[in-house]
Scaffold this motif. Structure first.
Motif, mmCIF file in Angstrom:
data_model
loop_
_atom_site.group_PDB
_atom_site.id
_atom_site.type_symbol
_atom_site.label_atom_id
_atom_site.label_comp_id
_atom_site.label_asym_id
_atom_site.label_seq_id
_atom_site.Cartn_x
_atom_site.Cartn_y
_atom_site.Cartn_z
ATOM 1 N N PHE A 278 5.186 3.899 -19.540
ATOM 2 C CA PHE A 278 3.804 4.371 -19.491
ATOM 3 C C PHE A 278 3.787 5.870 -19.205
ATOM 4 O O PHE A 278 4.629 6.371 -18.459
ATOM 5 N N ALA A 279 2.816 6.562 -19.778
ATOM 6 C CA ALA A 279 2.680 7.995 -19.489
ATOM 7 C C ALA A 279 2.383 8.174 -18.015
ATOM 8 O O ALA A 279 1.603 7.419 -17.421
ATOM 9 N N SER A 280 3.006 9.189 -17.391
ATOM 10 C CA SER A 280 2.785 9.425 -15.964
ATOM 11 C C SER A 280 1.321 9.741 -15.678
ATOM 12 O O SER A 280 0.844 9.549 -14.555
ATOM 13 N N SER A 281 0.598 10.188 -16.699
ATOM 14 C CA SER A 281 -0.826 10.503 -16.516
ATOM 15 C C SER A 281 -1.667 9.250 -16.288
ATOM 16 O O SER A 281 -2.841 9.352 -15.934
ATOM 17 N N ARG A 282 -1.076 8.064 -16.484
ATOM 18 C CA ARG A 282 -1.817 6.834 -16.212
ATOM 19 C C ARG A 282 -2.005 6.608 -14.711
ATOM 20 O O ARG A 282 -2.780 5.753 -14.295
ATOM 21 N N LEU A 283 -1.271 7.370 -13.902
ATOM 22 C CA LEU A 283 -1.376 7.282 -12.451
ATOM 23 C C LEU A 283 -2.027 8.568 -11.942
ATOM 24 O O LEU A 283 -1.591 9.661 -12.273
ATOM 25 N N LYS A 284 -3.080 8.436 -11.164
ATOM 26 C CA LYS A 284 -3.826 9.587 -10.664
ATOM 27 C C LYS A 284 -3.890 9.517 -9.136
ATOM 28 O O LYS A 284 -4.392 8.534 -8.577
ATOM 29 N N PHE A 285 -3.372 10.518 -8.473
ATOM 30 C CA PHE A 285 -3.405 10.538 -7.015
ATOM 31 C C PHE A 285 -4.775 10.987 -6.521
ATOM 32 O O PHE A 285 -5.284 12.030 -6.926
ATOM 33 N N ASP A 286 -5.379 10.189 -5.645
ATOM 34 C CA ASP A 286 -6.696 10.490 -5.089
ATOM 35 C C ASP A 286 -6.629 10.345 -3.566
ATOM 36 O O ASP A 286 -6.622 9.234 -3.045
ATOM 37 N N PRO A 287 -6.556 11.462 -2.822
ATOM 38 C CA PRO A 287 -6.377 11.388 -1.365
ATOM 39 C C PRO A 287 -7.569 10.802 -0.628
ATOM 40 O O PRO A 287 -7.473 10.510 0.564
ATOM 41 N N PHE A 288 -8.703 10.610 -1.337
ATOM 42 C CA PHE A 288 -9.907 10.086 -0.687
ATOM 43 C C PHE A 288 -10.203 8.639 -1.075
ATOM 44 O O PHE A 288 -11.230 8.093 -0.679
ATOM 45 N N LEU A 289 -9.312 8.035 -1.840
ATOM 46 C CA LEU A 289 -9.457 6.610 -2.138
ATOM 47 C C LEU A 289 -9.208 5.826 -0.853
ATOM 48 O O LEU A 289 -8.189 6.005 -0.191
ATOM 49 N N VAL A 290 -10.129 4.937 -0.485
ATOM 50 C CA VAL A 290 -10.038 4.217 0.786
ATOM 51 C C VAL A 290 -9.828 2.726 0.576
ATOM 52 O O VAL A 290 -8.926 2.124 1.146
ATOM 53 N N ARG A 291 -10.600 2.097 -0.247
ATOM 54 C CA ARG A 291 -10.691 0.629 -0.341
ATOM 55 C C ARG A 291 -11.027 0.058 1.034
ATOM 56 O O ARG A 291 -10.320 0.261 2.000
ATOM 57 N N GLY A 292 -12.122 -0.677 1.076
ATOM 58 C CA GLY A 292 -12.727 -1.035 2.353
ATOM 59 C C GLY A 292 -12.026 -2.080 3.186
ATOM 60 O O GLY A 292 -12.384 -2.276 4.335
ATOM 61 N N MET A 293 -11.044 -2.792 2.653
ATOM 62 C CA MET A 293 -10.423 -3.863 3.416
ATOM 63 C C MET A 293 -9.501 -3.295 4.482
ATOM 64 O O MET A 293 -8.530 -2.595 4.185
ATOM 65 N N GLY A 294 -9.750 -3.630 5.728
ATOM 66 C CA GLY A 294 -8.985 -3.078 6.831
ATOM 67 C C GLY A 294 -7.566 -3.582 6.929
ATOM 68 O O GLY A 294 -6.774 -3.036 7.689
ATOM 69 N N TYR A 295 -7.215 -4.610 6.136
ATOM 70 C CA TYR A 295 -5.865 -5.166 6.259
ATOM 71 C C TYR A 295 -4.818 -4.381 5.481
ATOM 72 O O TYR A 295 -3.625 -4.654 5.576
ATOM 73 N N TYR A 296 -5.204 -3.395 4.685
ATOM 74 C CA TYR A 296 -4.216 -2.613 3.942
ATOM 75 C C TYR A 296 -3.399 -1.745 4.893
ATOM 76 O O TYR A 296 -3.941 -1.113 5.801
ATOM 77 N N THR A 297 -2.095 -1.719 4.664
ATOM 78 C CA THR A 297 -1.190 -0.984 5.556
ATOM 79 C C THR A 297 -0.466 0.167 4.864
ATOM 80 O O THR A 297 0.182 0.967 5.540
ATOM 81 N N GLY A 298 -0.507 0.244 3.562
ATOM 82 C CA GLY A 298 0.242 1.274 2.842
ATOM 83 C C GLY A 298 -0.470 1.683 1.577
ATOM 84 O O GLY A 298 -1.637 2.089 1.595
ATOM 85 N N THR A 299 0.234 1.558 0.439
ATOM 86 C CA THR A 299 -0.311 1.964 -0.847
ATOM 87 C C THR A 299 -1.589 1.203 -1.178
ATOM 88 O O THR A 299 -1.700 0.009 -0.927
ATOM 89 N N ILE A 300 -2.555 1.908 -1.732
ATOM 90 C CA ILE A 300 -3.778 1.286 -2.254
ATOM 91 C C ILE A 300 -4.040 1.847 -3.641
ATOM 92 O O ILE A 300 -3.645 2.971 -3.955
#
Length: 429
Positions: A278-300
């Motif tokens: 896959f082209a690397s451009s298919r992945l976009k880093f967003d430092p403000f992405l949160v996802r509301g579920m509190g159980y996440y511990t790492g990558t989202i």
């Protein structure tokens, strides 16, 4: 005039043509997930109420449907201090909580690294509105037992492959890490015990914009110094996210409080996606992405479509969740495709219905003749429907076409075999 008989609010009936289209989309999803080495499981639609309200489901717990205990008395209702005192079961509000219970139950029977598919209905007491339902289907894949970023890579590549198989070519994956968010909040001197509360507001960035987020944080009485520092950071970094990023770029882009190891993991994901074709451009880093579920511990991560203002699915790593049932942490990560959001975007060829033939028969044709002809056609791989010849054929032809039938044959009393039938094509549309 009789009032209309409708399904419960927020729930839907599906006509045969709609149900068939949904099943074709689900078949593609299942096929691609399976090709990537995932195995499908099934869990009950209900779980113990105590498990559904154990603090694992975030705000979704408030939307859970409870099931009353059997044999309740008036005294039970009078003495209950909370509605949950009257329930012992509840309808599942997602597929992650049932998976954690499933794994804890069957761990000894499962491989060391377990890759699961779960596809099924979930229920939430949402306020019904466009695109939000009280019953809807989720399509989840999870990797349990793999601590490295290999789990995220398998989830992301399987999801990208599925989107491509469905014809949704332009989608990208927004990615962040809860540890990066923690480092960001540390950098503005926000106490750790206030991080989760602040993230609830930061999660609204797409909806409120930077000014709205800062205003809400001030309204909620967060420390003014911390809010001002966040305002400065947002002003300098808000945008569409970074693509084709490197460790050096991220190190410059992010506060020094962010662990370099986490940055290296994000970059490793981009490299792995490219290695998978896959082209690397298919992945976009967003430092403000949160996802509301509190159980996440790492990558989202979330699925972004270029023409839509909302995500088409998401997920992340939740290493601490299964340990709530086992007493020992088990690494886990999952990705969920928002089926109800994508099904109307997908335009699959109607291959499953190709070859469908309707036998329109005269009233004097015997049942035995019809069953013989139908059996012969089915044996040849055709889909067959029997229809009594109407006075006006036009509405029937339109209905058959809408149902995916491609041919029609009139059956008269002289027809003995399929060779005696004259097939004619139905016009598409």
């Amino acid at each position: 005039m009789a009032s209309p008989v409708n399904p419960p609010r927020g729930m839907r009936d599906f006509l045969p043509v709609d149900k068939a289209r949904r099943e074709r989309v689900l078949a593609v999803i299942r096929s691609v997930f399976s090709a990537h080495g995932f195995d499908e499981i099934e869990t009950p639609v209900m779980e113990d109420s105590s498990r559904l309200h154990a603090g694992l489901g975030g705000d979704n717990e408030k939307l859970a449907y409870g099931v009353l205990k059997r044999g309740l008395t008036a005294e039970d209702f009078a003495t209950a201090t909370d509605a949950l005192d009257l329930t012992d079961l509840g309808l599942r509000f997602d597929l992650t909580v049932p998976l954690t219970r499933f794994y804890a139950t069957h761990r000894a029977e499962l491989p060391k690294v377990f890759r699961s598919i779960q596809i099924g209905s979930v229920w939430r007491a949402e306020r019904p509105q466009q695109g939000r339902y009280r019953q809807f289907i989720q399509c989840d894949i999870d990797v349990v037992g793999e601590p490295s970023t290999l789990a995220e890579l398998e989830l992301i590549t399987a999801t990208l492959s599925t989107l491509e198989a469905l014809g949704l070519i332009g989608c990208t994956i927004r990615i962040n890490d809860r540890r990066i968010l923690s480092g960001l909040l540390d950098s503005i001197f926000l106490p750790r015990d206030q991080h989760e509360a602040a993230l609830i507001t930061i999660d609204k960035l797409d909806k409120l914009g930077p000014n709205g987020v800062i205003a809400e944080l001030r309204d909620r009485k967060f420390d003014e110094v911390a809010v001002t520092l966040l305002d400065v950071y947002l002003a300098g970094h808000i945008g569409e996210g970074m693509v084709n990023f490197s460790a050096e770029q991220l190190s410059t882009y992010l506060p020094v409080e962010v662990d370099r190891f986490v940055i290296d993991e994000i970059v490793a994901l981009a490299d792995g996606i490219e290695a998978a074709g896959f082209a690397s451009s298919r992945l976009k880093f967003d430092p403000f992405l949160v996802r509301g579920m509190g159980y996440y511990t790492g990558t989202i991560f979330e699925i972004e479509h270029p023409d839509l203002p909302y995500s088409l699915g998401g997920g992340g790593r939740y290493d601490g969740m299964i340990g709530r049932f086992l007493g020992a942490d088990v690494p886990a990560a999952g990705f969920s495709i928002g089926f109800e959001r994508i099904v109307d975007l997908v335009r699959l060829r109607d291959d499953e219905s190709a070859g469908g033939v309707a036998l329109v028969y005269d009233s004097d044709v015997t049942s035995a003749t019809l069953m013989r002809l139908k059996a012969e056609l089915i044996a040849s791989g055709r889909r067959v429907r029997l229809e009594r010849a109407p006075r006006n054929l036009k509405p029937l032809l339109a209905q058959l076409t809408a149902s995916g039938f491609t041919e029609i044959a009139t059956v008269s009393i002289g027809a003995a075999t399929v060779a005696d039938l004259r097939m004619r094509k139905l016009a598409a549309g």
